[in-house]
Design a protein around this motif. Sequence first.
Motif, mmCIF file in Angstrom:
data_model
loop_
_atom_site.group_PDB
_atom_site.id
_atom_site.type_symbol
_atom_site.label_atom_id
_atom_site.label_comp_id
_atom_site.label_asym_id
_atom_site.label_seq_id
_atom_site.Cartn_x
_atom_site.Cartn_y
_atom_site.Cartn_z
ATOM 1 N N THR A 39 0.848 -1.185 0.000
ATOM 2 C CA THR A 39 0.000 0.000 0.000
ATOM 3 C C THR A 39 0.892 1.245 0.000
ATOM 4 O O THR A 39 1.675 1.453 0.923
ATOM 5 N N TRP A 40 0.774 2.078 -1.009
ATOM 6 C CA TRP A 40 1.761 3.136 -1.252
ATOM 7 C C TRP A 40 1.666 4.321 -0.305
ATOM 8 O O TRP A 40 2.625 5.049 -0.108
ATOM 9 N N TRP A 138 -3.193 12.115 3.437
ATOM 10 C CA TRP A 138 -4.335 12.717 2.736
ATOM 11 C C TRP A 138 -5.034 11.699 1.839
ATOM 12 O O TRP A 138 -6.261 11.678 1.740
ATOM 13 N N HIS A 139 -4.264 10.832 1.178
ATOM 14 C CA HIS A 139 -4.835 9.861 0.240
ATOM 15 C C HIS A 139 -5.324 8.584 0.913
ATOM 16 O O HIS A 139 -5.878 7.713 0.227
ATOM 17 N N LEU A 158 -1.264 19.235 7.478
ATOM 18 C CA LEU A 158 0.136 19.660 7.365
ATOM 19 C C LEU A 158 0.572 19.400 5.930
ATOM 20 O O LEU A 158 0.785 18.257 5.538
ATOM 21 N N ARG A 159 0.667 20.462 5.142
ATOM 22 C CA ARG A 159 0.962 20.334 3.718
ATOM 23 C C ARG A 159 2.441 20.019 3.511
ATOM 24 O O ARG A 159 3.309 20.532 4.222
ATOM 25 N N ASN A 160 2.740 19.166 2.513
ATOM 26 C CA ASN A 160 4.125 18.783 2.209
ATOM 27 C C ASN A 160 4.871 18.397 3.480
ATOM 28 O O ASN A 160 5.986 18.831 3.729
ATOM 29 N N HIS A 161 4.271 17.520 4.236
ATOM 30 C CA HIS A 161 4.773 17.208 5.582
ATOM 31 C C HIS A 161 5.890 16.175 5.590
ATOM 32 O O HIS A 161 6.842 16.294 6.356
ATOM 33 N N THR A 168 6.999 10.216 -3.255
ATOM 34 C CA THR A 168 5.805 11.045 -3.111
ATOM 35 C C THR A 168 5.903 11.859 -1.832
ATOM 36 O O THR A 168 6.648 11.519 -0.904
ATOM 37 N N VAL A 169 5.141 12.946 -1.781
ATOM 38 C CA VAL A 169 5.134 13.807 -0.606
ATOM 39 C C VAL A 169 3.772 13.701 0.069
ATOM 40 O O VAL A 169 2.731 13.844 -0.581
ATOM 41 N N ARG A 170 3.800 13.443 1.365
ATOM 42 C CA ARG A 170 2.565 13.249 2.124
ATOM 43 C C ARG A 170 2.068 14.558 2.702
ATOM 44 O O ARG A 170 2.816 15.293 3.357
#
Length: 198
Positions: A39-40, A138-139, A158-161, A168-170
């Motif tokens: 699971t990515w 987020w996803h 928290l954006r680009n955390h 990938t960026v979470r």
Amino acid sequence: MTFAATPTLKNDRVTLETLRPEHCGHLAVAAETDDLWRTWYTHIPAPTDIDDEIERRLSLQKEGRMAPWAIIDGASGRAVGMTTYCNLDPANRRLEIGSTWLSRASQGTGVNAAAKLLLLTRAFEELGCIAVEFRAHWHNHQSRAAIEKLGAKQDGVLRNHTVFENGTVRDTVVFSVIDNEWPTVKFALSDRVNREAS
């Protein structure tokens, strides 16, 4: 009482016991089934890495930074996942319930709600927490929905955390339950666990 302690917690549906190397076999099967570990948008160890992950979590516990449990299904007696208290902040009476994963077969069965009821009860009623946090990618819509279903409220994003290993960026969605909400959350969650067990 130390936030990093892992006493056995139990109800009719699940037992949470200190994570140990002996859990490795069952957890490897749980991670391998349906390629759960691939699971990515979450961190589930590969079946061949379960022993290293157990050791990593136990090392963090020795440092007083994590409280790791194995989630034992009450019906089968098998370890079906892991969970922790992390981001321990005793001075501010806060912690996060996180680094949790469950086998595909255990998802949607009431195991998660029963485990969270045990963890939240300990946090608020034994450790005296004033806030318990949850975080999700987020996803990871399934986890976000499950956290909201527990009764937690979203605090923010928290954006680009975090940068993941796959590049990938979470964006991290943060939720919490605070102490004055706990009686109502406990009532609703207990009712849900009782209904799911019947």
